[in-house]
Design an enzyme around this catalytic site. Structure first.
Site, short mmCIF file in Angstrom:
data_model
loop_
_atom_site.label_atom_id
_atom_site.label_comp_id
_atom_site.label_asym_id
_atom_site.label_seq_id
_atom_site.Cartn_x
_atom_site.Cartn_y
_atom_site.Cartn_z
N ALA A 65 24.87 27.76 54.75
CA ALA A 65 24.89 26.37 55.17
C ALA A 65 26.33 25.89 55.07
O ALA A 65 27.13 26.44 54.31
CB ALA A 65 23.98 25.56 54.26
N GLY A 108 22.33 30.36 53.43
CA GLY A 108 21.51 29.98 54.58
C GLY A 108 21.53 31.04 55.69
O GLY A 108 20.57 31.13 56.47
N GLU A 111 18.99 33.45 54.65
CA GLU A 111 17.70 32.76 54.76
C GLU A 111 17.27 32.64 56.23
O GLU A 111 16.10 32.81 56.56
CB GLU A 111 17.81 31.37 54.10
N GLU A 131 24.46 30.99 46.25
CA GLU A 131 24.43 29.55 45.92
C GLU A 131 24.77 29.28 44.46
O GLU A 131 25.38 28.27 44.14
CB GLU A 131 23.06 28.95 46.26
C1 LIG Z 1 21.26 26.76 52.52
C2 LIG Z 1 21.48 26.85 51.06
C3 LIG Z 1 20.92 25.63 50.39
O1 LIG Z 1 20.75 27.92 50.56
C4 LIG Z 1 22.90 26.85 50.62
C5 LIG Z 1 23.98 27.66 51.25
O2 LIG Z 1 23.89 28.38 52.21
S1 LIG Z 1 25.40 27.39 50.45
C6 LIG Z 1 26.53 28.49 51.24
C7 LIG Z 1 26.37 29.87 50.76
N1 LIG Z 1 27.46 30.68 51.29
C8 LIG Z 1 28.57 30.92 50.61
O3 LIG Z 1 28.75 30.49 49.49
C9 LIG Z 1 29.61 31.76 51.32
C10 LIG Z 1 30.88 30.97 51.52
N2 LIG Z 1 31.91 31.76 52.17
C11 LIG Z 1 32.60 32.72 51.53
O4 LIG Z 1 32.39 33.04 50.38
C12 LIG Z 1 33.69 33.38 52.31
O5 LIG Z 1 34.02 32.56 53.42
C13 LIG Z 1 33.32 34.79 52.82
C14 LIG Z 1 33.20 35.76 51.63
C15 LIG Z 1 32.02 34.78 53.61
C16 LIG Z 1 34.44 35.31 53.78
O6 LIG Z 1 35.68 35.22 53.13
P1 LIG Z 1 37.04 35.32 53.98
O7 LIG Z 1 36.99 36.49 54.89
O8 LIG Z 1 38.15 35.25 53.00
O9 LIG Z 1 37.02 34.04 54.94
P2 LIG Z 1 37.31 32.51 54.52
O10 LIG Z 1 38.76 32.24 54.70
O11 LIG Z 1 36.70 32.22 53.20
O12 LIG Z 1 36.45 31.74 55.62
C17 LIG Z 1 36.94 31.50 56.94
C18 LIG Z 1 36.67 30.03 57.26
O13 LIG Z 1 35.26 29.83 57.25
C19 LIG Z 1 34.94 28.76 56.36
N3 LIG Z 1 33.61 29.01 55.76
C20 LIG Z 1 33.11 30.15 55.33
N4 LIG Z 1 31.88 29.98 54.84
C21 LIG Z 1 31.61 28.68 54.99
C22 LIG Z 1 30.48 27.86 54.67
N5 LIG Z 1 29.34 28.39 54.13
N6 LIG Z 1 30.53 26.55 54.93
C23 LIG Z 1 31.64 26.00 55.49
N7 LIG Z 1 32.72 26.72 55.84
C24 LIG Z 1 32.71 28.03 55.57
C25 LIG Z 1 36.05 28.81 55.32
O14 LIG Z 1 36.13 27.61 54.63
C26 LIG Z 1 37.24 29.09 56.19
O15 LIG Z 1 37.61 27.90 56.86
P3 LIG Z 1 39.13 27.35 56.76
O16 LIG Z 1 39.40 27.18 55.30
O17 LIG Z 1 39.95 28.42 57.39
O18 LIG Z 1 39.10 26.08 57.53
#
Ligand SMILES: CC(C)(O)CC(=O)SCCNC(=O)CCNC(=O)[C@H](O)C(C)(C)COP(=O)(O)OP(=O)(O)OC[C@H]1O[C@@H](n2cnc3c(N)ncnc32)[C@H](O)[C@@H]1OP(=O)(O)O
Length: 257
Positions: A65, A108, A111, A131
């Site tokens: 998400a 998400g 999911e 999460e």
């Molecule tokens: C639905 C629920 C309630 O169950 C909750 C959820 O889903 S909470 C979200 C769970 N997901 C995460 O915690 C994963 C978050 N992302 C990461 O850990 C990393 O992005 C990665 C390991 C998947 C990839 O890492 P990397 O290759 O280093 O890329 P990044 O530079 O981190 O990401 C690129 C760009 O994408 C944006 N991004 C990534 N994931 C999300 C997200 N879930 N929400 C919003 N944005 C996301 C990240 O911020 C980067 O953006 P910029 O900083 O370049 O603008």
């Protein structure tokens, strides 16, 4: 309808939907949800379509998400907005949806893949419920669906440590139905969807309904439901055609009626 966060292509009797927010690794925000619902509902209502494939990019099916959309919300926002309840509508789509997952399917994203009817994974796929690392828990079904897919021990491991599992582990524990080389992912998923689309649509839809029923009811109720649905298929021309084709050693010509 013009979409901004997904792309939609029709391939024969199959709808191919691709998540398309590459800069945010396909993070799922409100717009993605509403576009995905619009596209899947349109295909569900289209008599020319029998199955769908949902995929993402090489790097990410969906990284969860949208954390940036969620981060400043209050409890009242979450409660009154009933955040994520809209995804239940996705699970009410009646035609089969195959998730074709490459790269990250986290939170998400994992999911959403589990809301589809089965998952074909690229050898690059990584699944996780991270999460806990954000100070929350899964909110789109992860604690419930993952546990049903992989059992309590591994679901606890995933939800409590936030670790990722690779495609091989996901296949071993039953989260995904098969693993294919990344370059062949979409073709393999389309092939599976075309195979499904070659069968009688009412039988396909009833098979989906019957398997899903097993998650929601007792074995005795589920067996009764399956038998009734099985009996009802004898009201369709396609049952006569399928069985006649077998006896006559020819390919069936299903008409979806
Ligand atoms: C639905 C629920 C309630 O169950 C909750 C959820 O889903 S909470 C979200 C769970 N997901 C995460 O915690 C994963 C978050 N992302 C990461 O850990 C990393 O992005 C990665 C390991 C998947 C990839 O890492 P990397 O290759 O280093 O890329 P990044 O530079 O981190 O990401 C690129 C760009 O994408 C944006 N991004 C990534 N994931 C999300 C997200 N879930 N929400 C919003 N944005 C996301 C990240 O911020 C980067 O953006 P910029 O900083 O370049 O603008």
């Amino acid at each position: 309808m013009a979409y901004e966060t997904i792309t939609v292509e029709t391939r024969g009797r199959v709808g191919l939907i691709t998540l398309n927010r590459p800069k945010a690794l396909n993070a799922l925000n409100g717009q993605v949800l509403s576009e995905l619902l619009a596209a899947t509902k349109a295909y569900d209502a289209d008599p020319e379509i029998s199955a769908m494939v949902l995929t993402g990019s090489e790097k990410a099916f969906a990284a969860g998400a949208d954390i940036k959309e969620m981060q400043s919300k209050s409890y009242l926002d979450m409660y009154l907005g009933d955040l994520f309840s809209g995804w239940e509508e996705f699970t009410r789509i009646r035609k089969p949806i195959i998730a074709a997952v490459a790269g990250y399917a986290l939170g998400g994203g994992c999911e959403l893949a589990m809301m589809c009817d089965f998952i074909i994974a690229a050898d690059t796929a990584k699944f996780g419920q991270p999460e806990i690392t954000l100070g929350v828990i899964p909110g789109m079904g992860g604690s419930q669906r993952l546990t049903r897919f992989v059992g309590k021990s591994k679901a606890m491991d995933m939800c409590l440590t936030g670790r990722m599992m690779d495609a091989a582990e996901a296949e071993r524990c039953g989260l995904v139905s098969r693993v294919v080389p990344a370059g062949e992912l979409v073709d393999e998923a389309l092939k599976a969807a075309e195979k499904i689309a070659s069968f009688s649509l009412p039988a396909v839809m009833m098979a989906k309904e019957a398997v899903n029923r097993s998650y929601e009811t007792t074995l005795a109720e589920g067996l009764r439901f399956e038998r009734r649905v099985f009996h009802s298929l004898f009201a369709f021309e396609d049952q006569k055609e399928g069985m006649a084709a077998f006896s006559e050693k020819r390919k069936p010509d299903f008409r979806n009626r």
